[in-house]
Design an enzyme around this catalytic site. Structure first.
Site, PDB file in Angstrom:
ATOM      1  N   TRP A 182       0.903  -1.174   0.090  1.00  0.00           N
ATOM      2  CA  TRP A 182       0.034  -0.032   0.104  1.00  0.00           C
ATOM      3  C   TRP A 182       0.791   1.216  -0.139  1.00  0.00           C
ATOM      4  O   TRP A 182       0.335   2.376  -0.184  1.00  0.00           O
ATOM      5  CB  TRP A 182      -0.891  -0.090   1.311  1.00  0.00           C
ATOM      6  CG  TRP A 182      -0.117  -0.273   2.447  1.00  0.00           C
ATOM      7  CD1 TRP A 182      -0.153  -1.558   3.187  1.00  0.00           C
ATOM      8  CD2 TRP A 182       0.737   0.618   3.343  1.00  0.00           C
ATOM      9  NE1 TRP A 182       0.683  -1.529   4.218  1.00  0.00           N
ATOM     10  CE2 TRP A 182       1.163  -0.301   4.298  1.00  0.00           C
ATOM     11  CE3 TRP A 182       1.046   1.929   3.144  1.00  0.00           C
ATOM     12  CZ2 TRP A 182       2.096  -0.055   5.285  1.00  0.00           C
ATOM     13  CZ3 TRP A 182       1.920   2.364   4.114  1.00  0.00           C
ATOM     14  CH2 TRP A 182       2.583   1.404   5.199  1.00  0.00           C
ATOM     15  N   LYS A 206      -2.314  -8.064  -7.890  1.00  0.00           N
ATOM     16  CA  LYS A 206      -3.097  -7.763  -6.891  1.00  0.00           C
ATOM     17  C   LYS A 206      -2.610  -6.832  -5.856  1.00  0.00           C
ATOM     18  O   LYS A 206      -1.535  -6.878  -5.184  1.00  0.00           O
ATOM     19  CB  LYS A 206      -3.048  -9.080  -5.713  1.00  0.00           C
ATOM     20  CG  LYS A 206      -4.377  -9.147  -4.738  1.00  0.00           C
ATOM     21  CD  LYS A 206      -3.808  -9.886  -3.579  1.00  0.00           C
ATOM     22  CE  LYS A 206      -3.016  -9.043  -2.411  1.00  0.00           C
ATOM     23  NZ  LYS A 206      -3.550  -8.007  -2.049  1.00  0.00           N
ATOM     24  N   GLY A 257       6.635  -6.303  -0.696  1.00  0.00           N
ATOM     25  CA  GLY A 257       6.093  -6.274   0.405  1.00  0.00           C
ATOM     26  C   GLY A 257       7.044  -6.481   1.863  1.00  0.00           C
ATOM     27  O   GLY A 257       8.312  -6.510   1.370  1.00  0.00           O
ATOM     28  N   GLU A 279      10.926  -7.554  -3.553  1.00  0.00           N
ATOM     29  CA  GLU A 279      11.369  -6.442  -2.924  1.00  0.00           C
ATOM     30  C   GLU A 279      10.809  -6.210  -1.325  1.00  0.00           C
ATOM     31  O   GLU A 279       9.610  -6.013  -1.176  1.00  0.00           O
ATOM     32  CB  GLU A 279      10.800  -5.146  -3.976  1.00  0.00           C
ATOM     33  CG  GLU A 279      11.075  -5.274  -5.224  1.00  0.00           C
ATOM     34  CD  GLU A 279      12.616  -4.992  -5.432  1.00  0.00           C
ATOM     35  OE1 GLU A 279      13.460  -4.630  -4.955  1.00  0.00           O
ATOM     36  OE2 GLU A 279      13.118  -5.448  -6.658  1.00  0.00           O
ATOM     37  N   LEU A 280      11.724  -6.444  -0.439  1.00  0.00           N
ATOM     38  CA  LEU A 280      11.256  -6.279   0.877  1.00  0.00           C
ATOM     39  C   LEU A 280      11.561  -5.365   1.808  1.00  0.00           C
ATOM     40  O   LEU A 280      12.054  -4.282   1.406  1.00  0.00           O
ATOM     41  CB  LEU A 280      11.645  -7.771   1.516  1.00  0.00           C
ATOM     42  CG  LEU A 280      11.260  -9.025   0.222  1.00  0.00           C
ATOM     43  CD1 LEU A 280      11.842 -10.347   0.901  1.00  0.00           C
ATOM     44  CD2 LEU A 280       9.915  -9.105  -0.076  1.00  0.00           C
ATOM     45  N   CYS A 313      10.248   1.989   1.974  1.00  0.00           N
ATOM     46  CA  CYS A 313      10.978   0.980   2.181  1.00  0.00           C
ATOM     47  C   CYS A 313      12.599   1.387   2.136  1.00  0.00           C
ATOM     48  O   CYS A 313      13.286   0.892   2.835  1.00  0.00           O
ATOM     49  CB  CYS A 313      10.984  -0.289   1.083  1.00  0.00           C
ATOM     50  SG  CYS A 313      11.140   0.547  -0.609  1.00  0.00           S
ATOM     51  N   GLU A 411      12.253  -3.244  11.636  1.00  0.00           N
ATOM     52  CA  GLU A 411      11.678  -2.039  10.771  1.00  0.00           C
ATOM     53  C   GLU A 411      10.472  -1.542  11.277  1.00  0.00           C
ATOM     54  O   GLU A 411       9.580  -2.428  11.629  1.00  0.00           O
ATOM     55  CB  GLU A 411      11.410  -2.723   9.343  1.00  0.00           C
ATOM     56  CG  GLU A 411      11.218  -1.585   8.393  1.00  0.00           C
ATOM     57  CD  GLU A 411      10.506  -2.445   7.004  1.00  0.00           C
ATOM     58  OE1 GLU A 411       9.626  -3.490   7.286  1.00  0.00           O
ATOM     59  OE2 GLU A 411      10.839  -2.034   6.012  1.00  0.00           O
TER      60      GLU A 411
HETATM   61  P1  NAD Z   1       2.772  -7.141   3.429  1.00  0.00           P
HETATM   62  O1  NAD Z   1       3.704  -8.264   3.291  1.00  0.00           O
HETATM   63  O2  NAD Z   1       1.915  -7.176   4.303  1.00  0.00           O
HETATM   64  O3  NAD Z   1       1.811  -7.103   2.255  1.00  0.00           O
HETATM   65  C1  NAD Z   1       2.266  -6.823   0.774  1.00  0.00           C
HETATM   66  C2  NAD Z   1       1.305  -7.574  -0.161  1.00  0.00           C
HETATM   67  O4  NAD Z   1       1.011  -8.834  -0.110  1.00  0.00           O
HETATM   68  C3  NAD Z   1      -0.203  -7.122  -0.099  1.00  0.00           C
HETATM   69  O5  NAD Z   1      -0.674  -6.817  -1.252  1.00  0.00           O
HETATM   70  C4  NAD Z   1      -0.991  -8.180   0.603  1.00  0.00           C
HETATM   71  O6  NAD Z   1      -2.188  -8.176   0.631  1.00  0.00           O
HETATM   72  C5  NAD Z   1      -0.101  -9.165   0.210  1.00  0.00           C
HETATM   73  N1  NAD Z   1      -0.103 -10.436   0.856  1.00  0.00           N
HETATM   74  C6  NAD Z   1      -0.279 -10.460   2.305  1.00  0.00           C
HETATM   75  N2  NAD Z   1      -0.193 -11.805   2.652  1.00  0.00           N
HETATM   76  C7  NAD Z   1      -0.101 -12.643   1.562  1.00  0.00           C
HETATM   77  C8  NAD Z   1       0.030 -14.012   1.107  1.00  0.00           C
HETATM   78  N3  NAD Z   1       0.135 -14.773   2.185  1.00  0.00           N
HETATM   79  N4  NAD Z   1       0.565 -14.663  -0.017  1.00  0.00           N
HETATM   80  C9  NAD Z   1       0.631 -13.325  -1.033  1.00  0.00           C
HETATM   81  N5  NAD Z   1       0.265 -12.206  -0.857  1.00  0.00           N
HETATM   82  C10 NAD Z   1       0.146 -11.758   0.378  1.00  0.00           C
HETATM   83  O7  NAD Z   1       3.378  -5.632   3.291  1.00  0.00           O
HETATM   84  P2  NAD Z   1       2.882  -4.296   3.709  1.00  0.00           P
HETATM   85  O8  NAD Z   1       2.704  -4.017   4.982  1.00  0.00           O
HETATM   86  O9  NAD Z   1       1.764  -3.999   2.778  1.00  0.00           O
HETATM   87  O10 NAD Z   1       4.087  -3.246   3.139  1.00  0.00           O
HETATM   88  C11 NAD Z   1       5.054  -2.704   3.912  1.00  0.00           C
HETATM   89  C12 NAD Z   1       6.265  -3.774   3.702  1.00  0.00           C
HETATM   90  O11 NAD Z   1       6.774  -3.578   2.148  1.00  0.00           O
HETATM   91  C13 NAD Z   1       7.526  -3.150   4.578  1.00  0.00           C
HETATM   92  O12 NAD Z   1       8.327  -4.347   4.944  1.00  0.00           O
HETATM   93  C14 NAD Z   1       8.281  -2.501   3.315  1.00  0.00           C
HETATM   94  O13 NAD Z   1       9.646  -2.248   3.707  1.00  0.00           O
HETATM   95  C15 NAD Z   1       8.036  -3.305   2.263  1.00  0.00           C
HETATM   96  N6  NAD Z   1       8.285  -2.480   0.876  1.00  0.00           N
HETATM   97  C16 NAD Z   1       9.353  -2.976   0.116  1.00  0.00           C
HETATM   98  C17 NAD Z   1       9.669  -2.389  -0.796  1.00  0.00           C
HETATM   99  C18 NAD Z   1      10.862  -2.490  -1.847  1.00  0.00           C
HETATM  100  O14 NAD Z   1      11.180  -2.061  -2.956  1.00  0.00           O
HETATM  101  N7  NAD Z   1      11.936  -3.171  -1.336  1.00  0.00           N
HETATM  102  C19 NAD Z   1       8.891  -1.173  -1.568  1.00  0.00           C
HETATM  103  C20 NAD Z   1       7.700  -1.126  -0.702  1.00  0.00           C
HETATM  104  C21 NAD Z   1       7.318  -1.792   0.444  1.00  0.00           C
END
Ligand code: NAD
Length: 542
Positions: A182, A206, A257, A279-280, A313, A411
């Site tokens: 998001w 998604k 994510g 990308e985490l 991130c 984080e």
């Molecule tokens: P999240 O992992 O909770 O969710 C990310 C996406 O994955 C969402 O669309 C979510 O609905 C989906 N998801 C959740 N559970 C899933 C599953 N079991 N299987 C498949 N998809 C699933 O992360 P978040 O809280 O939405 O985002 C924040 C995180 O993202 C932070 O840790 C941030 O550092 C990271 N991030 C990394 C980058 C990068 O480029 N490295 C960029 C942006 C955000």
């Protein structure tokens, strides 16, 4: 140190938005039911979908009601995407690239529409929403222009010089399953999808439900720019419910994510033997060397730590400053931080917006309160600001953070930075590297050569010298991504597009086969090839 006063961090006076000559608008007036209904029609959800509601972080009011996709809808999305992909991949590359170039122009023209949506869905300040427009526009232009260079057939040295004609070609993977978070809903949906499209793929995306309107808007605009509508499918639903289905049918997975979810996604992709880029998360460091320009470093540190309220991130949560300049630097950094204007208007003017959700506010509050209880000192900020909106939290600087505190290594993903002092560069590099993450870092010095030397010792996928994060992120011709727990693979540059392709080698043999021929027995063939290998070595052909 500067204490926060009633004046500092006052709500910004919203500037007038050029797109709304009538005056300042509200989330409700910008995101109308008509707009939501139009965008919601772009979700792949058949039958009688169960609706889901989203809330505007800036006000706490209901923002949108959207249809939810089921795992069966995800399957349907793949079917539609797969059908569209064949025709798309057969188009000449220049036609696919032209869509990206038109999208770039349309995005710049229509940016105010999406700036409103990003602000309404994430709560971030308009300036930080604009960063997404910038990122997506840069990616569109770069891949629109450079795709030919990245994807063209390449002549390679053949097995036998002259007799073997060898070409390396790039084929699209097929349908990419893309899962996005998001926090940067435009950049991380369309920005990552553009190289997939130009390489001849379809995408089933998604997005996070909270920020689905932004992704749906981007899809609409890309279709207006010439993308076949079925080529980009958007499915909406809970990650654990439909996320696995997105991975289950994908020819390649592009995930952005958290590290925790990334691991699950990677395991599912590995079990199916499909590739994945991940990308985490990060726990990024900023180093202020003894010779840094302290004003510029303080200004850069504000951008590094508080852009998008730290929900970025690549934003900085650990700040290492040389002891000889620490007091002076921290005084300037805290003063600038204390003066930041928090605000939630749909207009430029605020320096920082709000957090996105109750969950984010809870983690940020917990990290700060726990650290303070255990002895950390607040140099700026430190409090939630419900007077401004339900999810505002002040930009916060903590001193005296120790390893036992969650904020030290975990984080936070919010507007909170911990400061540490160092005496030698070796010490600073070792401390910055003492994390399992490895996403981004920032080094401040008046000597760029020295900055680059320190950068080379940092274990992160990107390093910015005398900038917070935008120098490396905005260099879209160069790869961006994480080492260690921060991910696998890269976006941007050659890796950012080649990940969406399969390499195919086509080698044509002429005149003589690679095996005994013309009545030659096996032994003579082996002797001939041994002589051949020696000759190729002598002439440096192999
Ligand atoms: P999240 O992992 O909770 O969710 C990310 C996406 O994955 C969402 O669309 C979510 O609905 C989906 N998801 C959740 N559970 C899933 C599953 N079991 N299987 C498949 N998809 C699933 O992360 P978040 O809280 O939405 O985002 C924040 C995180 O993202 C932070 O840790 C941030 O550092 C990271 N991030 C990394 C980058 C990068 O480029 N490295 C960029 C942006 C955000």
């Amino acid at each position: 140190m500067t204490d926060l006063t009633a004046d500092a961090q006052a709500p910004a006076q919203p500037g007038r938005n050029p797109a709304a000559p009538g005056g300042a608008r509200t989330v409700a007036s910008a995101v109308t039911p008509t707009l939501v209904a139009r965008l919601a029609a772009g979700v792949t959800a058949a039958g009688e979908p169960v609706p889901v509601h989203t809330v505007a972080p800036l006000t706490g009011e209901r923002l949108a009601t959207l249809p939810q996709s089921t795992p069966a809808d995800v399957e349907l999305a793949y079917e539609l995407a797969r059908r569209a992909q064949h025709g798309w991949a057969a188009l000449p590359l220049r036609r696919r690239a032209a869509v990206l170039l038109r999208f770039h122009d349309l995005l710049l023209q229509r940016q105010d529409e999406v700036l409103d949506l990003i602000q309404a869905e994430t709560g971030k300040a308009r300036l930080h929403a604009f960063e997404e427009v910038l990122g997506a526009a840069l990616a569109a232009r770069h891949y629109g222009r450079a795709a030919r260079k990245y994807l063209r057939d390449r002549r390679r040295g053949g097995a036998v010089p002259v007799l073997t004609h060898t070409v390396e070609a790039r084929r699209p993977k097929g349908v990419i399953g893309q899962i996005s978070p998001w926090n940067y809903p435009l950049e991380l949906s369309v920005g990552d999808a553009l190289p997939a499209f130009v390489a001849g793929n379809a995408v089933v995306n998604k997005p996070d439900t909270q920020t689905a309107l932004t992704a749906l808007w981007a899809r609409e605009l890309l279709v207006e720019a010439g993308l076949p509508a079925d080529l980009w499918q958007i499915v909406i639903g809970d990650g654990p419910v439909i996320g696995p289905a997105v991975v289950e049918h994908a020819d390649y997975v592009s995930f952005t994510g958290s590290t925790r979810t990334g691991r699950e996604v990677a395991q599912k992709a590995a079990a199916r033997l499909v590739g994945a880029s991940l990308e985490l998360g990060g726990k990024n460091a900023l180093l202020v060397l003894a010779d840094a320009d302290l004003d510029k470093a303080a200004e850069g540190a504000v951008r590094a730590c508080f852009s998008s309220a730290g929900q970025l991130c690549i934003s900085v949560e650990r700040l290492f400053v040389h002891r000889s300049v620490a007091d002076e630097f921290l005084a300037r950094f805290a003063a600038r931080t204390g003066a930041l204007r928090l605000g939630g208007g749909l207009a430029y003017g605020a320096d920082m917006g709000s957090l996105v959700s109750d969950r984010q506010l809870e983690v940020v509050t917990q990290h700060v309160e726990e650290a303070v209880k255990a002895g950390a000192t607040v140099l700026a900020g430190g409090r939630a600001r419900p007077d401004l909106g339900p999810l505002f939290f002040e930009p916060t600087i903590l001193d005296g953070v120790t390893p036992g505190m969650a904020v030290c290594a975990e984080e936070t993903f919010g507007p909170v930075v911990s400061v540490y002092r160092f005496d030698t560069e070796d010490e600073a590099v070792a401390a910055a590297n003492s994390t399992s993450y490895g996403l981004n870092s920032s080094v401040w010095t008046k000597d760029p050569r020295r900055g680059r030397a320190v950068a080379a010792r940092l274990r992160t996928g990107t390093v910015n010298v005398n900038e917070a994060y935008a120098a490396a992120y905005g260099s879209v011709a160069s790869p961006m991504g994480g080492m260690g727990d921060s991910g696998l693979g890269r976006r941007h540059g050659a890796e950012g597009i080649l990940r969406y392709t399969e390499a195919q080698t086509i080698a044509s043999q002429r005149l003589l086969p690679i095996g005994p021929s013309l009545g030659m027995d096996d032994e003579r063939f082996a002797a001939l090839f041994t002589t051949g290998l020696r000759a190729m070595k002598a002439f440096r052909l192999k």
